[in-house]
Design an enzyme around this catalytic site. Structure first.
Site, PDB file in Angstrom:
ATOM      1  CE  LYS A 113      -2.611   2.130   3.465  1.00 32.15           C
ATOM      2  NZ  LYS A 113      -3.522   2.112   4.594  1.00 32.15           N
ATOM      3  CE  LYS A 123      -1.664   7.980   0.700  1.00 36.43           C
ATOM      4  NZ  LYS A 123      -3.071   7.860   0.484  1.00 36.43           N
ATOM      5  NE  ARG A 180      17.212   2.423   5.793  1.00 36.18           N
ATOM      6  CZ  ARG A 180      16.901   3.085   6.910  1.00 36.18           C
ATOM      7  NH1 ARG A 180      17.654   4.108   7.296  1.00 36.18           N
ATOM      8  NH2 ARG A 180      15.844   2.758   7.599  1.00 36.18           N
ATOM      9  CB  ILE A 214       9.499   9.349   7.598  1.00 31.54           C
ATOM     10  CG1 ILE A 214       9.007  10.536   8.423  1.00 31.54           C
ATOM     11  CG2 ILE A 214      10.967   9.055   7.838  1.00 31.54           C
ATOM     12  CD1 ILE A 214       8.858  10.205   9.900  1.00 31.54           C
ATOM     13  CG  ASP A 262      35.977  34.452  -6.727  1.00 34.02           C
ATOM     14  OD1 ASP A 262      34.898  33.872  -6.517  1.00 34.02           O
ATOM     15  OD2 ASP A 262      36.828  34.657  -5.844  1.00 34.02           O
TER      16      ASP A 262
HETATM   17  N1  COA Z   1       5.270   6.126   2.103  1.00 30.91           N
HETATM   18  C1  COA Z   1       4.117   5.919   1.430  1.00 30.91           C
HETATM   19  N2  COA Z   1       2.895   6.030   2.004  1.00 30.91           N
HETATM   20  C2  COA Z   1       2.856   6.374   3.303  1.00 30.91           C
HETATM   21  C3  COA Z   1       4.031   6.603   4.044  1.00 30.91           C
HETATM   22  C4  COA Z   1       5.271   6.464   3.401  1.00 30.91           C
HETATM   23  N3  COA Z   1       6.427   6.655   4.046  1.00 30.91           N
HETATM   24  N4  COA Z   1       3.669   6.949   5.299  1.00 30.91           N
HETATM   25  C5  COA Z   1       2.334   6.943   5.342  1.00 30.91           C
HETATM   26  N5  COA Z   1       1.830   6.584   4.147  1.00 30.91           N
HETATM   27  C6  COA Z   1       0.419   6.482   3.770  1.00 30.91           C
HETATM   28  C7  COA Z   1      -0.361   5.660   4.770  1.00 30.91           C
HETATM   29  O1  COA Z   1      -0.321   4.292   4.412  1.00 30.91           O
HETATM   30  C8  COA Z   1      -1.730   6.251   4.640  1.00 30.91           C
HETATM   31  O2  COA Z   1      -2.344   5.720   3.485  1.00 30.91           O
HETATM   32  P1  COA Z   1      -3.952   5.628   3.358  1.00 30.91           P
HETATM   33  O3  COA Z   1      -4.448   7.028   3.395  1.00 30.91           O
HETATM   34  O4  COA Z   1      -4.147   4.958   2.043  1.00 30.91           O
HETATM   35  O5  COA Z   1      -4.400   4.821   4.540  1.00 30.91           O
HETATM   36  C9  COA Z   1      -1.459   7.717   4.371  1.00 30.91           C
HETATM   37  O6  COA Z   1      -0.142   7.787   3.845  1.00 30.91           O
HETATM   38  C10 COA Z   1      -1.541   8.565   5.612  1.00 30.91           C
HETATM   39  O7  COA Z   1      -0.710   8.023   6.602  1.00 30.91           O
HETATM   40  P2  COA Z   1      -0.895   8.380   8.140  1.00 30.91           P
HETATM   41  O8  COA Z   1      -2.125   7.699   8.675  1.00 30.91           O
HETATM   42  O9  COA Z   1      -0.828   9.846   8.287  1.00 30.91           O
HETATM   43  O10 COA Z   1       0.379   7.760   8.807  1.00 30.91           O
HETATM   44  P3  COA Z   1       0.560   6.276   9.348  1.00 30.91           P
HETATM   45  O11 COA Z   1       0.222   6.276  10.805  1.00 30.91           O
HETATM   46  O12 COA Z   1      -0.142   5.303   8.463  1.00 30.91           O
HETATM   47  O13 COA Z   1       2.114   6.018   9.165  1.00 30.91           O
HETATM   48  C11 COA Z   1       4.407   5.976   9.713  1.00 30.91           C
HETATM   49  C12 COA Z   1       3.066   6.660   9.977  1.00 30.91           C
HETATM   50  C13 COA Z   1       5.504   6.745  10.420  1.00 30.91           C
HETATM   51  C14 COA Z   1       4.355   4.539  10.230  1.00 30.91           C
HETATM   52  C15 COA Z   1       4.662   5.979   8.194  1.00 30.91           C
HETATM   53  O14 COA Z   1       4.651   7.312   7.767  1.00 30.91           O
HETATM   54  C16 COA Z   1       5.888   5.266   7.721  1.00 30.91           C
HETATM   55  O15 COA Z   1       5.893   4.054   7.588  1.00 30.91           O
HETATM   56  N6  COA Z   1       6.977   6.024   7.375  1.00 30.91           N
HETATM   57  C17 COA Z   1       8.184   5.476   6.860  1.00 30.91           C
HETATM   58  C18 COA Z   1       9.002   4.867   7.969  1.00 30.91           C
HETATM   59  C19 COA Z   1      10.364   4.444   7.505  1.00 30.91           C
HETATM   60  O16 COA Z   1      10.549   3.996   6.397  1.00 30.91           O
HETATM   61  N7  COA Z   1      11.357   4.599   8.388  1.00 30.91           N
HETATM   62  C20 COA Z   1      12.697   4.265   8.081  1.00 30.91           C
HETATM   63  C21 COA Z   1      13.519   5.478   7.783  1.00 30.91           C
HETATM   64  S1  COA Z   1      13.761   6.549   9.148  1.00 30.91           S
HETATM   65 MG    MG Z   2      18.661   3.551  11.263  1.00 26.43          MG
END
Ligand code: COA
Ligand code: MG
Length: 293
Positions: free
Chosen positions: A13, A17, A65, A227, A273
């Site tokens: 998902k 997105k 990564r 993120i 320069d």
């Molecule tokens: N990439 C793609 N889609 C993302 C996303 C991301 N990094 N983070 C959130 N989304 C999506 C969610 O799935 C959600 O989709 P939906 O509307 O279809 O349900 C929408 O964006 C809104 O998300 P939201 O509800 O605001 O956040 P969340 O609680 O679902 O997720 C996190 C919060 C932090 C878990 C999430 O942002 C995430 O997984 N981030 C990446 C974490 C990561 O990779 N960390 C390693 C590097 S530091």
């Molecule tokens: Mg780390």
């Protein structure tokens, strides 16, 4: 690249997105956001997504990564994803130029096995996640032609340093992390690669993200990792050169072009320069990449 969005590679998902997020690059994560028992599934997810997404028009750049060289997981990660031809591998917990040469060799073997051109897969390194890494930040120059960017991280570093926090109450990074950030900028400049700012984890705080992005741009970063999809537009806006900056860069380039061989020119009572010329050329290249020139 202005914005690089992390996407956990075991979430179909979020991968989908991510494609429509407007990010210049996606970082398909096999490392910290993936639990040990889901690594295998995440590798399969990343490879399948790479194959499908590579074919789409106007796609973002696609990075993976991998797990760090000390985990014993890197080879399995690379075996799974390199045949699907990511644009780059992000190496976490990198420790200087030697770790880049090590990854370069691993990539060269797998490119050959997959019939990919030598050097097709680039490297972006996270250069400040261990204490030792800080002392090696100046060793990336000439490590590998694959190296195309350096970024930094404060989370793993604070764990290793045994610190209680990495930011103060106002959200500003504390001294050890400001040092890491500065070393990233200097290390990237010395290696001639892009400096990419670290993530802003308070993902609902748009004002804080904007401030941190502007401070990053001021200090020499040309991109920031994200993120959450909601962070992408803020980051893209901050790192897109403005029309005034583009116009000024054109004037500098035109002034040098009008005086061939000159090392220095004057525009509106200001001295320009060679370093200014290089900066102007770099800015125009960034503007072109962002589609505003
Ligand atoms: N990439 C793609 N889609 C993302 C996303 C991301 N990094 N983070 C959130 N989304 C999506 C969610 O799935 C959600 O989709 P939906 O509307 O279809 O349900 C929408 O964006 C809104 O998300 P939201 O509800 O605001 O956040 P969340 O609680 O679902 O997720 C996190 C919060 C932090 C878990 C999430 O942002 C995430 O997984 N981030 C990446 C974490 C990561 O990779 N960390 C390693 C590097 S530091
Ligand atoms: Mg780390």
């Amino acid at each position: 690249m202005r914005s690089l969005l992390f996407v956990p590679a075991d979430s179909e998902k979020k991968l989908d997105k991510g494609l429509s997020s407007g990010a210049d690059a996606l970082i398909l994560d096999l490392e910290d956001s993936i639990a040990p028992e889901r690594k295998a599934q995440a590798r399969i997810g990343a490879a399948a997504f790479l194959r499908a997404a590579r074919a789409s028009a106007n796609r973002p750049r696609l990075l993976v990564r991998v797990n760090s060289l000390s985990t014993g997981l890197t080879d399995d990660d690379l075996d799974a994803v390199v045949p699907a031809q990511p644009d780059a591998i992000m190496l976490p917990k990198a420790e200087g130029g030697a770790s880049i040469m090590h990854l370069d060799a691993k990539l060269a073997v797998r490119e050959a096995q997959a019939n990919l051109p030598d050097g097709a897969v680039k490297i972006v390194a996270i250069a400040t996640e261990t204490a030792s890494a800080l002392f090696l930040a100046g060793s990336y120059r000439n490590a590998s032609l694959r190296l195309s960017g350096l970024t930094w991280g404060a989370e793993d570093l604070s764990a290793e340093l045994g610190a209680e926090a990495n930011r103060d109450r106002d959200g500003h990074f504390l001294d050890p992390y400001r040092l890491a950030r500065s070393l990233c900028i200097a290390g990237a400049a010395s290696a001639g690669v892009q400096a990419i700012d670290t993530v802003y984890v308070d993902f609902r705080n748009t004002e804080g993200l904007k401030r941190e992005s502007e401070e990053a741009r001021r200090d020499g970063f040309t991109a920031k990792m994200a993120i959450h999809p909601a962070q992408v537009a803020v980051i893209n806006a901050v790192f897109t050169p403005t029309s005034e900056q583009v116009a000024q860069a054109r004037r500098v380039i035109a002034a040098f072009a009008a005086s061939p061989g000159a090392g220095v020119v004057g525009i509106d009572g200001q001295m320009y320069d060679r370093p200014h010329l290089v900066r102007a050329q770099t800015l125009l290249a960034r503007a072109r990449a962002a589609g505003v020139e």
